[in-house]
Write a protein that holds these residues in place. Structure first.
Motif, PDB file in Angstrom:
ATOM      1  N   TRP A  22      11.344   9.639  -7.326  1.00 46.54           N
ATOM      2  CA  TRP A  22      10.399  10.108  -6.305  1.00 46.54           C
ATOM      3  C   TRP A  22      10.801   9.593  -4.925  1.00 46.54           C
ATOM      4  CZ3 TRP A  22       6.165  13.327  -6.105  1.00 46.54           C
ATOM      5  CH2 TRP A  22       5.385  13.238  -4.945  1.00 46.54           C
ATOM      6  N   VAL A  23      11.099   8.318  -4.841  1.00 48.48           N
ATOM      7  CA  VAL A  23      11.491   7.723  -3.558  1.00 48.48           C
ATOM      8  C   VAL A  23      12.811   8.318  -3.067  1.00 48.48           C
ATOM      9  CG1 VAL A  23      12.144   5.579  -2.402  1.00 48.48           C
ATOM     10  CG2 VAL A  23      10.213   5.597  -3.995  1.00 48.48           C
ATOM     11  N   ALA A  24      13.746   8.552  -3.984  1.00 43.31           N
ATOM     12  CA  ALA A  24      15.032   9.140  -3.598  1.00 43.31           C
ATOM     13  C   ALA A  24      14.838  10.535  -3.001  1.00 43.31           C
ATOM     14  CB  ALA A  24      15.955   9.206  -4.809  1.00 43.31           C
ATOM     15  N   GLU A  25      13.862  11.268  -3.526  1.00 47.73           N
ATOM     16  CA  GLU A  25      13.587  12.627  -3.034  1.00 47.73           C
ATOM     17  C   GLU A  25      12.804  12.615  -1.736  1.00 47.73           C
ATOM     18  OE1 GLU A  25      11.279  16.757  -4.413  1.00 47.73           O
ATOM     19  OE2 GLU A  25      11.551  15.104  -5.842  1.00 47.73           O
ATOM     20  N   SER A  80      17.379  -1.206   1.601  1.00 44.93           N
ATOM     21  CA  SER A  80      16.361  -0.660   2.496  1.00 44.93           C
ATOM     22  C   SER A  80      15.713  -1.731   3.363  1.00 44.93           C
ATOM     23  CB  SER A  80      15.293   0.093   1.700  1.00 44.93           C
ATOM     24  OG  SER A  80      14.699  -0.754   0.725  1.00 44.93           O
ATOM     25  N   VAL A  81      15.839  -3.000   2.970  1.00 46.10           N
ATOM     26  CA  VAL A  81      15.268  -4.063   3.807  1.00 46.10           C
ATOM     27  C   VAL A  81      15.881  -4.029   5.199  1.00 46.10           C
ATOM     28  CG1 VAL A  81      16.926  -5.792   2.990  1.00 46.10           C
ATOM     29  CG2 VAL A  81      14.762  -6.527   3.961  1.00 46.10           C
ATOM     30  N   HIS A  82      17.172  -3.712   5.281  1.00 41.57           N
ATOM     31  CA  HIS A  82      17.842  -3.675   6.584  1.00 41.57           C
ATOM     32  C   HIS A  82      17.333  -2.507   7.431  1.00 41.57           C
ATOM     33  CE1 HIS A  82      20.661  -6.818   5.431  1.00 41.57           C
ATOM     34  NE2 HIS A  82      20.807  -6.205   4.274  1.00 41.57           N
ATOM     35  N   THR A 119       9.202   4.569 -16.453  1.00 40.28           N
ATOM     36  CA  THR A 119       8.281   4.668 -15.315  1.00 40.28           C
ATOM     37  C   THR A 119       9.016   4.310 -14.023  1.00 40.28           C
ATOM     38  OG1 THR A 119       6.433   4.031 -16.742  1.00 40.28           O
ATOM     39  CG2 THR A 119       6.102   3.845 -14.364  1.00 40.28           C
ATOM     40  N   ASP A 120       9.809   3.274 -14.069  1.00 41.53           N
ATOM     41  CA  ASP A 120      10.582   2.865 -12.900  1.00 41.53           C
ATOM     42  C   ASP A 120      11.559   3.957 -12.481  1.00 41.53           C
ATOM     43  OD1 ASP A 120      11.407   1.126 -10.871  1.00 41.53           O
ATOM     44  OD2 ASP A 120      12.991   0.258 -12.119  1.00 41.53           O
ATOM     45  N   PRO A 132       0.802  -1.231   0.000  1.00 41.60           N
ATOM     46  CA  PRO A 132       0.000   0.000   0.000  1.00 41.60           C
ATOM     47  C   PRO A 132       0.837   1.285   0.000  1.00 41.60           C
ATOM     48  CG  PRO A 132      -0.994  -1.617   1.440  1.00 41.60           C
ATOM     49  CD  PRO A 132       0.350  -2.168   1.057  1.00 41.60           C
ATOM     50  N   PRO A 133       1.847   1.430   0.882  1.00 41.60           N
ATOM     51  CA  PRO A 133       2.631   2.668   0.816  1.00 41.60           C
ATOM     52  C   PRO A 133       3.431   2.804  -0.474  1.00 41.60           C
ATOM     53  CG  PRO A 133       3.551   1.165   2.466  1.00 41.60           C
ATOM     54  CD  PRO A 133       2.220   0.627   2.070  1.00 41.60           C
ATOM     55  N   MET A 134       3.916   1.691  -1.031  1.00 40.62           N
ATOM     56  CA  MET A 134       4.630   1.767  -2.304  1.00 40.62           C
ATOM     57  C   MET A 134       3.698   2.220  -3.415  1.00 40.62           C
ATOM     58  SD  MET A 134       6.879  -1.736  -1.875  1.00 40.62           S
ATOM     59  CE  MET A 134       7.694  -1.713  -3.472  1.00 40.62           C
ATOM     60  N   CYS A 135       2.462   1.736  -3.403  1.00 43.81           N
ATOM     61  CA  CYS A 135       1.493   2.154  -4.407  1.00 43.81           C
ATOM     62  C   CYS A 135       1.127   3.628  -4.256  1.00 43.81           C
ATOM     63  CB  CYS A 135       0.236   1.292  -4.324  1.00 43.81           C
ATOM     64  SG  CYS A 135       0.440  -0.352  -5.033  1.00 43.81           S
ATOM     65  N   ARG A 136       1.045   4.096  -3.023  1.00 37.96           N
ATOM     66  CA  ARG A 136       0.760   5.526  -2.809  1.00 37.96           C
ATOM     67  C   ARG A 136       1.880   6.382  -3.394  1.00 37.96           C
ATOM     68  NH1 ARG A 136      -1.509   3.639   2.159  1.00 37.96           N
ATOM     69  NH2 ARG A 136       0.461   3.897   3.247  1.00 37.96           N
ATOM     70  N   ASP A 137       3.125   5.955  -3.207  1.00 33.92           N
ATOM     71  CA  ASP A 137       4.252   6.704  -3.773  1.00 33.92           C
ATOM     72  C   ASP A 137       4.243   6.644  -5.298  1.00 33.92           C
ATOM     73  OD1 ASP A 137       5.151   7.514  -1.338  1.00 33.92           O
ATOM     74  OD2 ASP A 137       7.052   6.423  -1.392  1.00 33.92           O
TER      75      ASP A 137
END
Length: 211
Positions: A74-77, A112-114, A67-68, A19-24
């Protein structure tokens, strides 16, 4: 216990990250002027990351790779979105380890898993975490499973791979271990077992009853 080793997937299995990944992803596409329904994104993310990227690409006129790149920028920012373990996961990890079992992770997620595991105080419950797509081939290739089995001398007959996607199941079966699909609803699968909540995994692994 029936199993001595659990090889976990991460996204959608240990942590409720879809869900949070989809929101981003929706926000990243929205910044380009294209808004996708959350339910459409989530349904495809649950199947595979490639499927949701292809879906967004078709709606924006970009390639899936472009797209990726937009999503990653976006995530980096904005930073990785907050996410929590699924209910019962922390308790199950602790009980399994206390009973002498070993937990491992084989995931498509990178470093990021860690961070997620550390923030939830779960790092100490895992013997090793390996990432597909970096050192190892992506699932359904079993390379990450095979690495863990070989390095730690895991008995394939007493090892269970747990994941929420069929590619997790296929990777486990290719490595010759039993498999368990975590899914909110019954699904067609090659898995040996299906569960809808992690409380069911305690009985499946043969964990001793809590005192």
């Amino acid at each position: 216990m029936r199993y001595d080793n659990l090889i976990w997937d991460f996204d959608g299995t240990l942590f409720d990250t879809y869900p949070p990944m989809c929101r981003d992803l929706r926000a990243a596409m929205g910044a380009l002027g294209v808004w996708f329904p959350m339910e459409e994104l989530l349904a495809r993310f649950t199947s595979s990351r490639g499927e949701v990227l292809a879906f967004c690409a078709a709606g924006t006129g970009m390639t899936a790779e472009q797209t990726d790149q937009v999503y990653r920028a976006w995530v980096a920012e904005h930073g990785q979105p907050p996410a929590l373990p699924f209910p019962c996961v922390p308790e199950l990890l602790a009980r399994f380890q206390a009973a002498g079992g070993r937990n491992f992770v084989f995931t498509h997620r990178s470093g990021s898993v860690h961070t997620y595991l550390a923030q939830a105080g779960l790092t100490g419950y895992f013997t090793e975490v390996v990432s597909a797509g970096t050192v190892f081939a992506r699932k359904p290739d079993p390379a990450g499973n095979e690495y863990l089995i070989t390095k730690y001398g895991l008995d394939r007959r007493r090892t269970l791979a747990v994941g929420d996607r069929e590619l997790d199941i296929l990777a486990g079966r290719s490595a010759g271990v039993d498999t368990c699909l975590f899914s909110a609803a019954p699904a067609k699968t090659a898995a040996d077992y299906q569960i809808t909540e992690f409380a069911q995994l305690a009985a499946l692994t043969g964990l001793p009853a809590e005192e």
